[in-house]
Design a protein around this motif. Structure first.
Motif, PDB file in Angstrom:
ATOM      1  N   GLU A 193       0.833  -1.201   0.000  1.00  0.00           N
ATOM      2  CA  GLU A 193       0.000   0.000   0.000  1.00  0.00           C
ATOM      3  C   GLU A 193       0.869   1.254   0.000  1.00  0.00           C
ATOM      4  O   GLU A 193       0.594   2.218  -0.721  1.00  0.00           O
ATOM      5  N   LYS A 194       1.942   1.211   0.811  1.00  0.00           N
ATOM      6  CA  LYS A 194       2.817   2.378   0.867  1.00  0.00           C
ATOM      7  C   LYS A 194       3.519   2.599  -0.472  1.00  0.00           C
ATOM      8  O   LYS A 194       3.647   3.733  -0.947  1.00  0.00           O
ATOM      9  N   ALA A 195       3.972   1.489  -1.069  1.00  0.00           N
ATOM     10  CA  ALA A 195       4.613   1.611  -2.379  1.00  0.00           C
ATOM     11  C   ALA A 195       3.632   2.124  -3.429  1.00  0.00           C
ATOM     12  O   ALA A 195       3.988   2.937  -4.286  1.00  0.00           O
ATOM     13  N   GLN A 196       2.375   1.644  -3.348  1.00  0.00           N
ATOM     14  CA  GLN A 196       1.371   2.112  -4.303  1.00  0.00           C
ATOM     15  C   GLN A 196       1.070   3.591  -4.089  1.00  0.00           C
ATOM     16  O   GLN A 196       0.932   4.357  -5.059  1.00  0.00           O
ATOM     17  N   LEU A 256       1.609   9.159  -5.830  1.00  0.00           N
ATOM     18  CA  LEU A 256       2.087  10.511  -5.551  1.00  0.00           C
ATOM     19  C   LEU A 256       3.120  10.950  -6.583  1.00  0.00           C
ATOM     20  O   LEU A 256       3.136  12.111  -7.008  1.00  0.00           O
ATOM     21  N   LYS A 257       3.989  10.008  -6.988  1.00  0.00           N
ATOM     22  CA  LYS A 257       4.967  10.337  -8.027  1.00  0.00           C
ATOM     23  C   LYS A 257       4.260  10.689  -9.328  1.00  0.00           C
ATOM     24  O   LYS A 257       4.674  11.608 -10.044  1.00  0.00           O
ATOM     25  N   THR A 258       3.186   9.943  -9.630  1.00  0.00           N
ATOM     26  CA  THR A 258       2.426  10.249 -10.847  1.00  0.00           C
ATOM     27  C   THR A 258       1.817  11.646 -10.777  1.00  0.00           C
ATOM     28  O   THR A 258       1.851  12.413 -11.744  1.00  0.00           O
ATOM     29  N   GLU A 259       1.263  11.981  -9.604  1.00  0.00           N
ATOM     30  CA  GLU A 259       0.684  13.324  -9.452  1.00  0.00           C
ATOM     31  C   GLU A 259       1.761  14.402  -9.543  1.00  0.00           C
ATOM     32  O   GLU A 259       1.559  15.446 -10.180  1.00  0.00           O
ATOM     33  N   VAL A 260       2.923  14.139  -8.906  1.00  0.00           N
ATOM     34  CA  VAL A 260       4.013  15.123  -8.962  1.00  0.00           C
ATOM     35  C   VAL A 260       4.508  15.280 -10.390  1.00  0.00           C
ATOM     36  O   VAL A 260       4.818  16.388 -10.845  1.00  0.00           O
ATOM     37  N   ARG A 261       4.564  14.151 -11.134  1.00  0.00           N
ATOM     38  CA  ARG A 261       4.983  14.234 -12.532  1.00  0.00           C
ATOM     39  C   ARG A 261       3.993  15.068 -13.348  1.00  0.00           C
ATOM     40  O   ARG A 261       4.391  15.858 -14.213  1.00  0.00           O
ATOM     41  N   GLY A 262       2.686  14.892 -13.053  1.00  0.00           N
ATOM     42  CA  GLY A 262       1.695  15.709 -13.741  1.00  0.00           C
ATOM     43  C   GLY A 262       1.846  17.186 -13.427  1.00  0.00           C
ATOM     44  O   GLY A 262       1.738  18.044 -14.305  1.00  0.00           O
ATOM     45  N   VAL A 263       2.110  17.483 -12.142  1.00  0.00           N
ATOM     46  CA  VAL A 263       2.334  18.883 -11.749  1.00  0.00           C
ATOM     47  C   VAL A 263       3.591  19.428 -12.419  1.00  0.00           C
ATOM     48  O   VAL A 263       3.631  20.584 -12.863  1.00  0.00           O
TER      49      VAL A 263
END
Length: 341
Positions: A247-250, A255-262
């Motif tokens: 769950e933590k890895a997911q 979060l990385k995906t959201e940061v990449r989008g930002v």
């Protein structure tokens, strides 16, 4: 007719008010909760809903409880849906933030040292099926704990304890060598479809089978099947640590995906700002060039004005008698012609 007693009829609005001041217009808490859930693009927790409907004031403990109770009531009436426990939304959205991993299809067995009569015990509690099968030929008891929607860690351990109660109540003694043979993790993603394929299955380096398939019309399920036999203590440890780690890895991945989008949005914004800066610089250079042309034109006009002034002065300072361009002959000249140089 007494005109002073005439009153204009009041029309009650039917549509839901969308502005934050709707709580002052007589709408119930349930209507405001429905509106907040409808207007949200992602799932909301009761605490978040309470803060939205009571903004700018901070909700009290009683208001938090009321929102939680009303959300549960709306879920029972089918007005909202629950993508996972503790969150509510009114439609299948693409913006579900964190979908928890769930347990499913836990298979276990234990060898017996005594003869036992063949029997099958099945119990269904809250959508969780607990099945215990007793075999007389192999002197073995096996079990399957399944739930189509998946179980949380606590629900799974509770179902395992219930399986123990059913088996020990049938046998009359406690089990010692219980082995968990296989168990599965699943994660549902609502609002998406898989086109072109029905199921994708692969095996990783540790023997875990990963499968992704279209479970329903707008629901994609991703499953991980662990086929390594382990004891109940190892199973509990794997569920407690491994599940939390996954769950933590997911969560980190999302979060990385959201940061990449930002980051992509910032890059686009920076490119737009750079183009705007270049445009402003070009406009400034054009304006400066125009100013230089105007200055040069002004200097040329000044020089031309000075030349005209000097010419006027020259013409004004030379009368006709002093004009050397015209010369007359003396009176005694016989021919009488006027010579002009």
């Amino acid at each position: 007719m007494d005109l002073g007693r005439q009153h204009t009829p009041v029309v009650t609005p039917v549509t839901t008010v969308t502005d934050p001041q709707s709580r002052n217009l007589g709408y119930s808490v349930e209507e405001r909760i429905c509106h907040v859930i409808d207007a949200s693009e992602i799932e909301l927790k009761p605490s978040e809903i309470a803060r939205k409907i009571h903004t700018p004031h901070k909700p009290t403990a009683g208001q938090y409880t009321s929102v939680r109770v009303i959300c549960a009531r709306l879920l029972q009436r089918g007005l909202v849906i629950q993508p996972y426990p503790g969150a509510y939304c009114s439609k299948i959205t693409y913006g579900v933030r964190f979908v928890p991993l769930m347990l499913h299809n836990v298979r276990l067995h234990s060898n017996l040292c005594v003869d036992v009569k063949s029997d099958v015990i099945v119990e269904v509690v809250g959508g969780v099926t607990v099945r215990a099968a007793f075999g007389s030929e192999r002197k073995k008891v096996s079990g399957v704990i399944s739930c189509d929607a998946g179980m949380s860690r606590d629900a799974c351990l509770f179902a395992v304890n219930r399986w123990f109660e059913l088996v020990e109540g049938k046998l009359g003694f406690c089990l010692n060598d219980l082995v968990v043979t296989t168990w599965e993790l699943n994660k549902d993603h609502a609002g998406i479809r898989i086109d072109g394929v029905q199921c994708v299955t692969k095996r990783d380096l540790y023997g875990m089978i990963e499968r992704t398939y279209q479970k329903e019309e707008n629901l994609v399920r991703k499953e991980w099947k662990v086929s390594t036999p382990m004891s109940l203590n190892k199973f509990e440890e794997a569920v407690s640590k491994g599940l939390a780690g996954m769950e933590k890895a997911q969560d980190i991945k999302e979060l990385k995906t959201e940061v990449r989008g930002v980051w992509e949005a910032l890059k686009f914004n920076n490119s737009q700002m750079l183009e705007l800066g270049r445009f402003v610089e070009a406009v400034s250079k054009s304006q400066l060039s125009l100013v230089d042309r105007v200055v040069d034109l002004e200097k040329g006009l000044i020089v031309l004005s000075n030349s005209v002034t000097k010419l006027v002065e020259v013409l004004a300072g030379n009368p006709t008698t002093n004009d050397k361009s015209k010369v007359s002959r003396p009176d005694d000249d016989a021919d009488g012609f006027e010579y002009v140089r």
